[in-house]
Design a protein around this motif. Structure first.
Motif, PDB file in Angstrom:
ATOM      1  N   ASP A 245      54.318   7.717   2.998  1.00 39.77           N
ATOM      2  CA  ASP A 245      54.523   6.673   4.006  1.00 39.77           C
ATOM      3  C   ASP A 245      55.917   6.827   4.612  1.00 39.77           C
ATOM      4  O   ASP A 245      56.795   5.990   4.422  1.00 39.77           O
ATOM      5  CB  ASP A 245      54.369   5.298   3.336  1.00 39.77           C
ATOM      6  CG  ASP A 245      54.641   4.136   4.275  1.00 39.77           C
ATOM      7  OD1 ASP A 245      54.415   4.286   5.502  1.00 39.77           O
ATOM      8  OD2 ASP A 245      55.079   3.076   3.784  1.00 39.77           O
ATOM      9  N   PRO A 246      56.159   7.915   5.386  1.00 36.11           N
ATOM     10  CA  PRO A 246      57.498   8.160   5.921  1.00 36.11           C
ATOM     11  C   PRO A 246      57.982   7.082   6.890  1.00 36.11           C
ATOM     12  O   PRO A 246      59.185   6.941   7.097  1.00 36.11           O
ATOM     13  CB  PRO A 246      57.353   9.516   6.628  1.00 36.11           C
ATOM     14  CG  PRO A 246      55.897   9.684   6.874  1.00 36.11           C
ATOM     15  CD  PRO A 246      55.206   8.984   5.750  1.00 36.11           C
ATOM     16  N   SER A 247      57.064   6.320   7.472  1.00 36.20           N
ATOM     17  CA  SER A 247      57.463   5.243   8.384  1.00 36.20           C
ATOM     18  C   SER A 247      57.868   3.975   7.645  1.00 36.20           C
ATOM     19  O   SER A 247      58.349   3.026   8.259  1.00 36.20           O
ATOM     20  CB  SER A 247      56.311   4.913   9.347  1.00 36.20           C
ATOM     21  OG  SER A 247      55.971   6.040  10.130  1.00 36.20           O
TER      22      SER A 247
ATOM     23  N   PRO B  21      58.860   7.359  18.432  1.00 37.10           N
ATOM     24  CA  PRO B  21      58.952   7.175  16.977  1.00 37.10           C
ATOM     25  C   PRO B  21      58.040   6.048  16.510  1.00 37.10           C
ATOM     26  O   PRO B  21      57.755   5.106  17.264  1.00 37.10           O
ATOM     27  CB  PRO B  21      60.425   6.805  16.766  1.00 37.10           C
ATOM     28  CG  PRO B  21      61.137   7.296  17.975  1.00 37.10           C
ATOM     29  CD  PRO B  21      60.161   7.184  19.102  1.00 37.10           C
ATOM     30  N   SER B  22      57.613   6.120  15.271  1.00 35.22           N
ATOM     31  CA  SER B  22      56.659   5.136  14.752  1.00 35.22           C
ATOM     32  C   SER B  22      57.243   3.737  14.665  1.00 35.22           C
ATOM     33  O   SER B  22      56.490   2.759  14.639  1.00 35.22           O
ATOM     34  CB  SER B  22      56.161   5.578  13.369  1.00 35.22           C
ATOM     35  OG  SER B  22      57.255   5.711  12.474  1.00 35.22           O
ATOM     36  N   TYR B  23      58.580   3.618  14.621  1.00 36.19           N
ATOM     37  CA  TYR B  23      59.174   2.285  14.521  1.00 36.19           C
ATOM     38  C   TYR B  23      59.219   1.572  15.872  1.00 36.19           C
ATOM     39  O   TYR B  23      59.585   0.400  15.947  1.00 36.19           O
ATOM     40  CB  TYR B  23      60.581   2.356  13.921  1.00 36.19           C
ATOM     41  CG  TYR B  23      61.573   3.197  14.698  1.00 36.19           C
ATOM     42  CD1 TYR B  23      62.244   2.682  15.799  1.00 36.19           C
ATOM     43  CD2 TYR B  23      61.851   4.505  14.310  1.00 36.19           C
ATOM     44  CE1 TYR B  23      63.158   3.451  16.511  1.00 36.19           C
ATOM     45  CE2 TYR B  23      62.768   5.272  15.007  1.00 36.19           C
ATOM     46  CZ  TYR B  23      63.415   4.751  16.109  1.00 36.19           C
ATOM     47  OH  TYR B  23      64.307   5.519  16.803  1.00 36.19           O
ATOM     48  N   CYS B  24      58.859   2.269  16.953  1.00 30.28           N
ATOM     49  CA  CYS B  24      58.910   1.688  18.295  1.00 30.28           C
ATOM     50  C   CYS B  24      57.571   1.071  18.691  1.00 30.28           C
ATOM     51  O   CYS B  24      56.501   1.572  18.331  1.00 30.28           O
ATOM     52  CB  CYS B  24      59.276   2.755  19.324  1.00 30.28           C
ATOM     53  SG  CYS B  24      60.994   3.278  19.278  1.00 30.28           S
ATOM     54  N   VAL B  25      57.635   0.006  19.452  1.00 30.45           N
ATOM     55  CA  VAL B  25      56.456  -0.548  20.120  1.00 30.45           C
ATOM     56  C   VAL B  25      56.344   0.150  21.472  1.00 30.45           C
ATOM     57  O   VAL B  25      57.330   0.270  22.209  1.00 30.45           O
ATOM     58  CB  VAL B  25      56.580  -2.072  20.301  1.00 30.45           C
ATOM     59  CG1 VAL B  25      55.408  -2.610  21.115  1.00 30.45           C
ATOM     60  CG2 VAL B  25      56.651  -2.759  18.945  1.00 30.45           C
ATOM     61  N   ASP B  26      55.136   0.618  21.795  1.00 33.48           N
ATOM     62  CA  ASP B  26      54.927   1.416  22.997  1.00 33.48           C
ATOM     63  C   ASP B  26      54.829   0.513  24.229  1.00 33.48           C
ATOM     64  O   ASP B  26      53.787  -0.055  24.521  1.00 33.48           O
ATOM     65  CB  ASP B  26      53.652   2.246  22.833  1.00 33.48           C
ATOM     66  CG  ASP B  26      53.511   3.304  23.915  1.00 33.48           C
ATOM     67  OD1 ASP B  26      54.262   3.246  24.907  1.00 33.48           O
ATOM     68  OD2 ASP B  26      52.652   4.189  23.763  1.00 33.48           O
TER      69      ASP B  26
ATOM     70  N   ASN C 181      70.301  -0.802   9.994  1.00 40.50           N
ATOM     71  CA  ASN C 181      69.274  -1.143   9.009  1.00 40.50           C
ATOM     72  C   ASN C 181      69.321  -0.111   7.891  1.00 40.50           C
ATOM     73  O   ASN C 181      70.042   0.880   7.993  1.00 40.50           O
ATOM     74  CB  ASN C 181      67.886  -1.150   9.655  1.00 40.50           C
ATOM     75  CG  ASN C 181      67.666  -2.335  10.564  1.00 40.50           C
ATOM     76  OD1 ASN C 181      67.278  -3.412  10.119  1.00 40.50           O
ATOM     77  ND2 ASN C 181      67.917  -2.154  11.862  1.00 40.50           N
ATOM     78  N   LEU C 182      68.535  -0.341   6.847  1.00 37.50           N
ATOM     79  CA  LEU C 182      68.469   0.635   5.764  1.00 37.50           C
ATOM     80  C   LEU C 182      67.107   1.303   5.658  1.00 37.50           C
ATOM     81  O   LEU C 182      66.749   1.842   4.616  1.00 37.50           O
ATOM     82  CB  LEU C 182      68.859  -0.019   4.429  1.00 37.50           C
ATOM     83  CG  LEU C 182      70.330  -0.443   4.327  1.00 37.50           C
ATOM     84  CD1 LEU C 182      70.641  -0.947   2.918  1.00 37.50           C
ATOM     85  CD2 LEU C 182      71.279   0.683   4.708  1.00 37.50           C
ATOM     86  N   TYR C 183      66.352   1.274   6.751  1.00 39.96           N
ATOM     87  CA  TYR C 183      65.155   2.097   6.798  1.00 39.96           C
ATOM     88  C   TYR C 183      65.574   3.536   7.113  1.00 39.96           C
ATOM     89  O   TYR C 183      66.665   3.792   7.641  1.00 39.96           O
ATOM     90  CB  TYR C 183      64.183   1.575   7.854  1.00 39.96           C
ATOM     91  CG  TYR C 183      63.671   0.185   7.577  1.00 39.96           C
ATOM     92  CD1 TYR C 183      62.946  -0.083   6.413  1.00 39.96           C
ATOM     93  CD2 TYR C 183      63.921  -0.865   8.456  1.00 39.96           C
ATOM     94  CE1 TYR C 183      62.490  -1.356   6.143  1.00 39.96           C
ATOM     95  CE2 TYR C 183      63.458  -2.159   8.197  1.00 39.96           C
ATOM     96  CZ  TYR C 183      62.743  -2.396   7.034  1.00 39.96           C
ATOM     97  OH  TYR C 183      62.293  -3.659   6.764  1.00 39.96           O
ATOM     98  N   ASP C 184      64.687   4.486   6.793  1.00 37.17           N
ATOM     99  CA  ASP C 184      65.042   5.887   7.000  1.00 37.17           C
ATOM    100  C   ASP C 184      65.313   6.208   8.465  1.00 37.17           C
ATOM    101  O   ASP C 184      66.070   7.137   8.764  1.00 37.17           O
ATOM    102  CB  ASP C 184      63.928   6.793   6.473  1.00 37.17           C
ATOM    103  CG  ASP C 184      64.094   7.098   4.991  1.00 37.17           C
ATOM    104  OD1 ASP C 184      64.991   6.502   4.363  1.00 37.17           O
ATOM    105  OD2 ASP C 184      63.322   7.917   4.462  1.00 37.17           O
ATOM    106  N   ALA C 185      64.710   5.461   9.390  1.00 35.85           N
ATOM    107  CA  ALA C 185      64.981   5.684  10.811  1.00 35.85           C
ATOM    108  C   ALA C 185      66.451   5.468  11.132  1.00 35.85           C
ATOM    109  O   ALA C 185      66.969   5.996  12.122  1.00 35.85           O
ATOM    110  CB  ALA C 185      64.111   4.762  11.662  1.00 35.85           C
TER     111      ALA C 185
END
Length: 466
Positions: free
Chosen positions: A419-421, A201-206, A262-266
């Motif tokens: 900007d879905p992320s 997912p885009s919210y993760c650091v790889d 959290n209140l982000y869409d993720a």
């Protein structure tokens, strides 16, 4: 004479019981309802929602046979508040469970009361958060699924579920509450997945640790999908598939930084699939905006009940019947960080495109005890957070993600369509100021209506005795 003969013939037929051609057909039986709910599901991992890491065959089958909701949101992205909202039809401040593991108020009614009044049996198997007190949640507890979400195993049997479903002809509503894919991520077959090939997912650091943990997470998503398959097969085996509505719910997001709590869409954005043979068109989807608070009013509506005064949710039955493309104008979000971290209250409002987030104590730094271990000695534990911090020392994108998570501005505003992320904060964009003011007015009016005092709500409360 002829009239007399015809009259006699008619009376004779009536007396013999041959009345099928003039009788009214019996009223259709009320539908059963099976609700299968995940636990901490990143709904965007489901292949029917665009996920690319696994094919969720059985969940996808529900999407193929029913209606997929593209915009369903948890008002608070944590387990207990979400479930209390699902069962009561009330937002967290009004049902009382506005912090994780904070109990609801004792004087409430829930779906167990409302459907029982309409002739239903109401049962629950599996994760039993938000089932106390019994006076508020009068579920029949059905054996079969694991009730403890942090159990190391999720062994289950369908015997109790089958007995409940086939006990009598009375309609039922059964909540099947899976504990997957909640931590500790210890069940399921990890050999299905290659960590190096995952799409994170885009919210993760790889990082390598992130990938290792995400493999374990996906193994539990597979386990969840298999459980859905077992339930739908059982319905078919017992001949109840034609008169049973099946609803799949994703709950809130995964226990990774930037998602759950959290209140982000993720964290807030969920999934819902509804299969209702003969009513819901197969292979359809809707952009109607709904929240978990809307589900109980909808169940009351489809069971033939009248709207219950005072509930925050509203029925989206017209959407299920294909009579409407809209359910509500806005969804709302609330986050209170205690007891999972330091006080960090957040509120949000969104429609299908734009989202406003207010961080009510922006001078503080966000901290969560499950994902951001305070002790450096635990850097090698299950938390991926310190691997992200290490990567941020040399990787600008990693630093952007970690900084965004810890230190937040007072106002965040996102165009989730482009900007879905939610990485591009438009709070200072001159072209958005009128829209931001409008959303803020709506959000503050909702808080006032709810009795939400904002930052003053995120405090430590005395424990209520069992």
């Amino acid at each position: 004479m002829r009239l007399t003969l015809l009259t006699g013939l008619l009376l004779s037929l009536l007396g013999s019981g041959f009345v099928g051609f003039i009788q009214q057909p019996p009223a259709a039986a009320k539908p059963n309802v099976i609700i299968v709910m995940a636990d901490d599901l990143d709904s965007r991992q489901l292949s029917c929602y665009g996920g690319r890491n696994l094919r969720t065959t059985h969940i996808d089958a529900l999407a193929a046979e029913g209606l997929k909701f593209n915009h369903i949101y948890a008002s608070e992205a944590m387990c207990v508040p979400t479930r209390a909202s699902l069962f009561t039809g009330l937002y967290p401040v009004r049902h009382g469970s506005f912090q994780n593991h904070k109990p609801v108020y004792n004087d409430l009614k829930s779906v167990g009361h409302y459907l029982a009044d309409l002739g239903y049996r109401v049962g629950l198997t599996g994760k039993d958060h938000s089932t106390k007190p019994k006076t508020v949640f009068p579920f029949e507890i059905v054996s079969g699924f694991e009730p403890n979400c942090v159990a190391a195993t999720d062994d289950y049997t369908l015997d109790g579920v089958k007995e409940y479903m086939t006990r009598d002809s009375k309609p039922y509503c059964l909540f099947v509450m899976s504990i997957n894919p909640h931590t500790p991520w210890t069940v399921g077959d990890t050999t299905e997945f290659d960590a190096d090939k995952l799409v994170l997912p885009s919210y993760c650091v790889d990082t390598k640790l992130t990938r290792r943990q995400f493999v374990k997470y996906l193994a539990e998503v597979r386990r969840l999908d298999n459980q859905v398959g077992d339930i739908t097969r059982l319905l078919k085996e017992t001949g109840q598939d034609k008169n049973t509505i099946v609803i799949f719910l994703g709950e809130q997001g995964a226990q990774f930084p930037g998602a759950k709590w959290n209140l982000y869409d993720a964290g807030q954005k969920s999934s819902m699939l509804v299969r209702w043979p003969g009513t819901v068109k197969p292979r359809t989807q809707t952009d109607a905006l709904v929240q978990y608070e809307d589900i109980t009013p909808t169940l009351i509506d489809l069971a033939g009940g009248k709207p219950v005064a005072g509930l925050d949710g509203k029925s989206f039955l017209p959407v299920l019947r294909g009579q409407s493309q809209q359910a509500r104008d806005f969804t709302y979000g609330i986050h209170n960080n205690i007891p999972e971290g330091n006080p960090y209250p957040i509120r949000s409002i969104r429609d299908t495109r734009y989202k406003l987030i207010l961080n009510l104590t922006p001078d503080s730094e966000y901290y969560n005890r499950f994902m951001m271990n305070a002790s450096a000695q635990r850097r090698d534990g299950n938390s991926v957070w310190f691997s992200w911090i290490d990567r941020a020392e040399s990787d600008p994108q990693a630093k952007r993600i970690t900084d965004r998570f810890v230190k937040r501005p007072a106002v965040e505003f996102y165009d989730t369509q482009t900007d879905p992320s939610e990485f591009r904060n438009l709070a200072n964009d001159s072209t958005q100021q009128n829209r931001i003011r409008h959303y803020r007015q709506k959000l503050e009016a909702w808080m006032k209506q709810q009795g939400d005092t904002g930052a003053a709500l995120d405090i430590t409360y005395a424990k209520k005795p069992d």
